[in-house]
Design an enzyme around this catalytic site. Structure first.
Site, PDB file in Angstrom:
ATOM      1  CG  ASN A 249      74.793  54.162  17.138  1.00 34.41           C
ATOM      2  OD1 ASN A 249      75.993  54.134  16.872  1.00 34.41           O
ATOM      3  ND2 ASN A 249      74.347  54.415  18.374  1.00 34.41           N
TER       4      ASN A 249
ATOM      5  CG  ASN B 170      82.538  57.184  24.735  1.00 34.50           C
ATOM      6  OD1 ASN B 170      82.085  56.340  25.508  1.00 34.50           O
ATOM      7  ND2 ASN B 170      82.296  57.169  23.436  1.00 34.50           N
TER       8      ASN B 170
ATOM      9  CB  CYS C 218      81.759  53.634  22.377  1.00 29.23           C
ATOM     10  SG  CYS C 218      81.064  53.312  20.735  1.00 29.23           S
TER      11      CYS C 218
HETATM   12  C1  LIG Z   1      74.088  57.668  16.012  1.00 24.66           C
HETATM   13  C2  LIG Z   1      74.648  57.782  17.405  1.00 24.66           C
HETATM   14  C3  LIG Z   1      76.000  58.052  17.593  1.00 24.66           C
HETATM   15  C4  LIG Z   1      76.529  58.160  18.886  1.00 24.66           C
HETATM   16  N1  LIG Z   1      77.859  58.452  19.050  1.00 24.66           N
HETATM   17  C5  LIG Z   1      78.354  58.635  20.306  1.00 24.66           C
HETATM   18  C6  LIG Z   1      79.724  59.027  20.495  1.00 24.66           C
HETATM   19  O1  LIG Z   1      80.472  59.263  19.551  1.00 24.66           O
HETATM   20  N2  LIG Z   1      80.173  59.157  21.778  1.00 24.66           N
HETATM   21  C7  LIG Z   1      79.349  58.947  22.867  1.00 24.66           C
HETATM   22  O2  LIG Z   1      79.793  59.089  24.011  1.00 24.66           O
HETATM   23  N3  LIG Z   1      78.053  58.604  22.704  1.00 24.66           N
HETATM   24  C8  LIG Z   1      77.539  58.443  21.464  1.00 24.66           C
HETATM   25  N4  LIG Z   1      76.219  58.123  21.296  1.00 24.66           N
HETATM   26  C9  LIG Z   1      75.368  57.931  22.485  1.00 24.66           C
HETATM   27  C10 LIG Z   1      74.549  59.193  22.807  1.00 24.66           C
HETATM   28  O3  LIG Z   1      75.381  60.300  23.069  1.00 24.66           O
HETATM   29  C11 LIG Z   1      73.607  58.941  24.010  1.00 24.66           C
HETATM   30  O4  LIG Z   1      74.395  58.573  25.115  1.00 24.66           O
HETATM   31  C12 LIG Z   1      72.605  57.831  23.735  1.00 24.66           C
HETATM   32  O5  LIG Z   1      72.170  57.855  22.403  1.00 24.66           O
HETATM   33  C13 LIG Z   1      71.382  57.926  24.655  1.00 24.66           C
HETATM   34  O6  LIG Z   1      70.681  59.129  24.454  1.00 24.66           O
HETATM   35  P1  LIG Z   1      69.386  59.238  23.471  1.00 24.66           P
HETATM   36  O7  LIG Z   1      68.479  58.103  23.823  1.00 24.66           O
HETATM   37  O8  LIG Z   1      68.813  60.597  23.763  1.00 24.66           O
HETATM   38  O9  LIG Z   1      69.901  59.127  22.059  1.00 24.66           O
HETATM   39  C14 LIG Z   1      75.670  57.991  20.018  1.00 24.66           C
HETATM   40  C15 LIG Z   1      74.309  57.723  19.824  1.00 24.66           C
HETATM   41  C16 LIG Z   1      73.783  57.628  18.542  1.00 24.66           C
HETATM   42  C17 LIG Z   1      72.303  57.352  18.378  1.00 24.66           C
END
Ligand SMILES: Cc1cc2nc3c(=O)[nH]c(=O)nc-3n(C[C@H](O)[C@H](O)[C@H](O)COP(=O)(O)O)c2cc1C
Length: 312
Positions: free
Chosen positions: A77, A134, A137
């Site tokens: 993403n 955060n 990112c």
């Molecule tokens: C579409 C998308 C948007 C995300 N936006 C944020 C965000 O705004 N802030 C943040 O700290 N992490 C963001 N993340 C990271 C997730 O919170 C998480 O740390 C990461 O996806 C790993 O977990 P997962 O494998 O279960 O998705 C985002 C992840 C995805 C897929």
């Protein structure tokens, strides 16, 4: 402990930095909007917590171009932290989010320390339960992961936000892209973090072979989903040895056994992100599966689940 958390016979509740979660499963930032987007698709009130999309002081439109690209076992993403700004979040989104029931965690971003600090001060006065800072990112040009790669860069932003967030616990969300993750984690702990969460996404990319160009305008994107789970688990395991504060683990958790692995590795709670896109009730099933496993194996509470020896 509350009625819901022990209804199954096993106590799933957990207290992190003084905040009680009825179970250890939290919707991960950026994958659950502000909660209302998922109404009717799962039992939201049954979740332990909800972490909001990353919030800046001012609204942001996010990145141009393609924002999502699927890989065989994950998701790339490049959203670029699109958000309405903290004042609009507090006014328009927070009242509805609070009504849903789970613990509310605001995910805070900023382009520089001043913006982080001002945003944090607004959240401190708001009705959120916790702030997740955060610094990890990979999809924004200014701020973001730059603070989370280096212990010396992380400390001042954590200190500034800590000063601004006086009445609520502060979680710092770490980047798996840091060359020395334990050093960054220790720096955040020393700067005042009450808890740490990890992992944010891994810096990655894809190329469109027909266009002979990177898929994403910013070239790089963040990889999440099952592909990263064993690496995220290893990082949680290693950080458990390095810090004293509670750890919230995440990365590719999709089914109960995934969450159990993180809880056994020492995570106090877990967050679930990409799996909700694939299967919206995943978190409900994970909670039920943790409860079933605990009952079957006679674990009375989450502490008994961990395979790490208690810290002295
Ligand atoms: C579409 C998308 C948007 C995300 N936006 C944020 C965000 O705004 N802030 C943040 O700290 N992490 C963001 N993340 C990271 C997730 O919170 C998480 O740390 C990461 O996806 C790993 O977990 P997962 O494998 O279960 O998705 C985002 C992840 C995805 C897929």
């Amino acid at each position: 402990m509350n009625e819901q958390s022990v209804a199954s016979g096993a106590d799933l509740s957990v207290v992190i930095a003084g905040v009680c979660f009825k179970n250890p499963v939290i919707a991960a930032s950026g994958t659950f909007g502000y909660g209302k987007e998922y109404r009717g698709l799962l039992d939201i009130s049954g979740l332990g917590g909800i972490c909001t999309k990353g919030l800046y002081l001012k609204p942001r439109p996010g990145n141009e171009g393609q924002r999502i690209h699927e890989t065989p076992s994950g998701l790339l993403n490049s959203i670029g932290l699109e958000n309405p700004g903290i004042p609009a979040f507090i006014e328009d989104e927070l009242p509805g989010l609070r009504e849903l029931g789970p613990v509310v965690i605001a995910n805070l971003s900023g382009s520089d320390i001043d913006e982080y600090e001002k945003g944090a001060a607004l959240l401190d006065k708001s009705a959120v339960d916790m702030v997740e800072l955060n610094i990890s990112c990979p999809n924004v040009k200014a701020g973001g992961m730059a603070f989370g790669l280096d212990p010396a860069a992380a400390a001042p932003v954590v200190k500034a936000v800590r000063r601004a967030v006086q009445s609520k616990p502060l979680i710092v969300k770490l980047s798996p892209n840091a060359p020395d993750l334990a050093a960054v984690a220790l720096s955040c702990e020393n700067a005042g973090a009450d808890a740490l969460s990890l992992v944010n996404t891994f810096k990655a990319m894809a190329i469109d072979i027909d266009k002979r160009a990177p898929v994403f305008k910013n070239i790089y994107a963040g990889l999440s989903g099952p592909a990263i789970r064993p690496i995220a688990l290893r990082m949680v395991w290693e950080l458990w040895d390095a810090v004293r504060v509670p750890i919230i683990g995440m990365g590719g958790i999709a089914v109960p056994s995934d969450a159990l692995e993180f809880l056994m590795a020492g995570a106090a709670a877990v967050q679930v992100g990409s799996a909700t896109f694939v299967h919206p009730p995943a978190m409900n099933e994970i909670i039920a599966g943790i409860a079933g496993y605990m009952e079957k194996n006679n674990f009375r509470n989450l502490k008994e689940l961990s395979i790490r020896s208690p810290k002295k």
